[in-house]
Design a protein around this motif. Structure first.
Motif, PDB file in Angstrom:
ATOM      1  N   GLY A 102      39.223 -21.931  37.566  1.00 49.11           N
ATOM      2  CA  GLY A 102      40.523 -22.448  37.156  1.00 49.11           C
ATOM      3  C   GLY A 102      41.246 -23.148  38.282  1.00 49.11           C
ATOM      4  O   GLY A 102      40.863 -23.048  39.450  1.00 49.11           O
ATOM      5  N   HIS A 124      40.749 -23.454  32.107  1.00 45.51           N
ATOM      6  CA  HIS A 124      40.902 -22.006  31.945  1.00 45.51           C
ATOM      7  C   HIS A 124      40.386 -21.512  30.597  1.00 45.51           C
ATOM      8  O   HIS A 124      39.576 -20.574  30.556  1.00 45.51           O
ATOM      9  CB  HIS A 124      42.370 -21.609  32.111  1.00 45.51           C
ATOM     10  N   HIS A 128      36.416 -20.679  29.763  1.00 43.30           N
ATOM     11  CA  HIS A 128      36.022 -19.317  29.396  1.00 43.30           C
ATOM     12  C   HIS A 128      35.173 -19.324  28.125  1.00 43.30           C
ATOM     13  O   HIS A 128      34.150 -18.634  28.048  1.00 43.30           O
ATOM     14  CB  HIS A 128      37.267 -18.449  29.150  1.00 43.30           C
ATOM     15  N   TYR A 171      49.496 -23.132  32.270  1.00 44.30           N
ATOM     16  CA  TYR A 171      48.703 -22.015  32.786  1.00 44.30           C
ATOM     17  C   TYR A 171      48.965 -20.735  31.989  1.00 44.30           C
ATOM     18  O   TYR A 171      48.038 -20.007  31.625  1.00 44.30           O
ATOM     19  CB  TYR A 171      49.049 -21.827  34.260  1.00 44.30           C
ATOM     20  N   LYS A 175      46.177 -18.685  29.866  1.00 43.12           N
ATOM     21  CA  LYS A 175      45.848 -17.306  30.212  1.00 43.12           C
ATOM     22  C   LYS A 175      46.156 -16.338  29.062  1.00 43.12           C
ATOM     23  O   LYS A 175      45.476 -15.319  28.898  1.00 43.12           O
ATOM     24  CB  LYS A 175      46.599 -16.898  31.475  1.00 43.12           C
TER      25      LYS A 175
END
Length: 304
Positions: A102, A124, A128, A171, A175
């Protein structure tokens, strides 16, 4: 070496620096063979170099471990597929995936451009999803062939994903999405021998040093405990990535310094049921009454 991961093969994305590097070194010290993925980009995702990944590989080898580098972009289908293929080609198996890659492009929401939103969510969240999907496809095939794996996935969220963080809308959203992905993956993949958990770490990295320079500074005394060292987070990640973590799945852990916290997530609080449709006024009055008996929310990081 602890031997906790003897015979296991671990992939760590974003492993050239910071937390990823610490995880890769810790897995190798525990006996795992490690695939070190990193694009070698800057803190904002710009540039790129094979150097950081190869340096970690050499560090592991000098310590007596086994590792190979992977320089593909895990936020692309080809990069994620080649990541899994690298583990299988080099070592013949894949046991643990640690999703960590990231970068940041911080802006207040009114100044946050679409490109910066897309870039951060891509690395991110997509970064994933795609490695997880390709690893899961391999593990499902193994299970269907009668070779049910003891597979582990450790995803990397953040306090920003749990609470939000001022100036980090992109972000924080990514997340938070990782937390949802973790819960779904844990529910879907358990039948194939796969356990999936997430961590929300706090440590000194290139991303945190800029935003939290004072709090993340290393101690002046080299002999003192470095509370913000990335290596403090790695023991939990290694354990979650090992066979010893049997039965632990669908969980989120905060890890910082010498502290580990089980995060309990969204749970029902005060509730009211009329048994019929509310009027707007009734809904408002009831909601205010429920809020009066509820726990106050924790503030977002950076909120005044």
């Amino acid at each position: 070496m602890s031997g906790l991961c003897d015979g296991r093969v671990t992939v760590v994305t974003g492993a050239g620096r910071g937390l990823g590097r610490a995880h890769a070194l810790a897995f190798a010290a525990a006996g795992a063979k490690v695939v070190v993925n990193d694009l070698g980009v800057g803190p904002d995702g710009a540039g790129g170099s094979p150097g950081p990944a190869q340096e970690v590989v050499e560090e592991i080898r000098k310590a007596g471990g086994e590792a190979v580098a992977h320089g593909g972009d895990v936020a692309t289908a080809d990069g994620a597929a080649s990541l899994v293929a690298t583990a299988l080609d080099a070592y013949g198996r894949l046991d643990t995936l640690v999703n960590n890659a990231g970068f940041l492009r911080d802006r207040m929401l009114v100044n946050l451009g679409e490109e910066d939103w897309d870039a951060v969510v891509r690395v991110h969240l997509r970064g994933h999803f795609l490695p997880l999907r390709h690893a899961a496809a391999h593990w499902r095939a193994e299970a269907k062939a009668g070779r049910t794996p003891v597979a582990r996935v450790v995803n990397t969220s953040s306090g920003a994903g749990l609470l939000g963080s001022v100036g980090q809308g992109n972000y924080s959203a990514a997340k938070a999405g990782i937390l949802g992905l973790t819960l779904v993956a844990a529910a879907e993949l358990g039948r194939y021998g796969v356990q999936v958990n997430a961590i929300a770490p706090a440590a000194r990295t290139r991303m945190t040093q800029t935003a939290f320079a004072d709090a993340m500074a290393a101690p002046d005394d080299p002999a003192a405990f470095d509370a913000m060292a990335p290596a403090n987070v790695s023991p939990l990640v290694v354990w979650l990535g090992s066979a010893a973590a049997a039965g632990v799945t669908g969980r989120v852990f905060e890890a910082e310094s010498g502290r580990i916290t089980v995060m309990e997530g969204w749970r029902p609080g005060p509730t009211a049921d009329k048994g019929a449709r509310w009027t707007p006024e009734e809904a408002g009055e009831t909601t205010l009454r429920l809020l009066a008996g509820a726990e106050p929310p924790r503030p977002a990081h950076g909120a005044s």
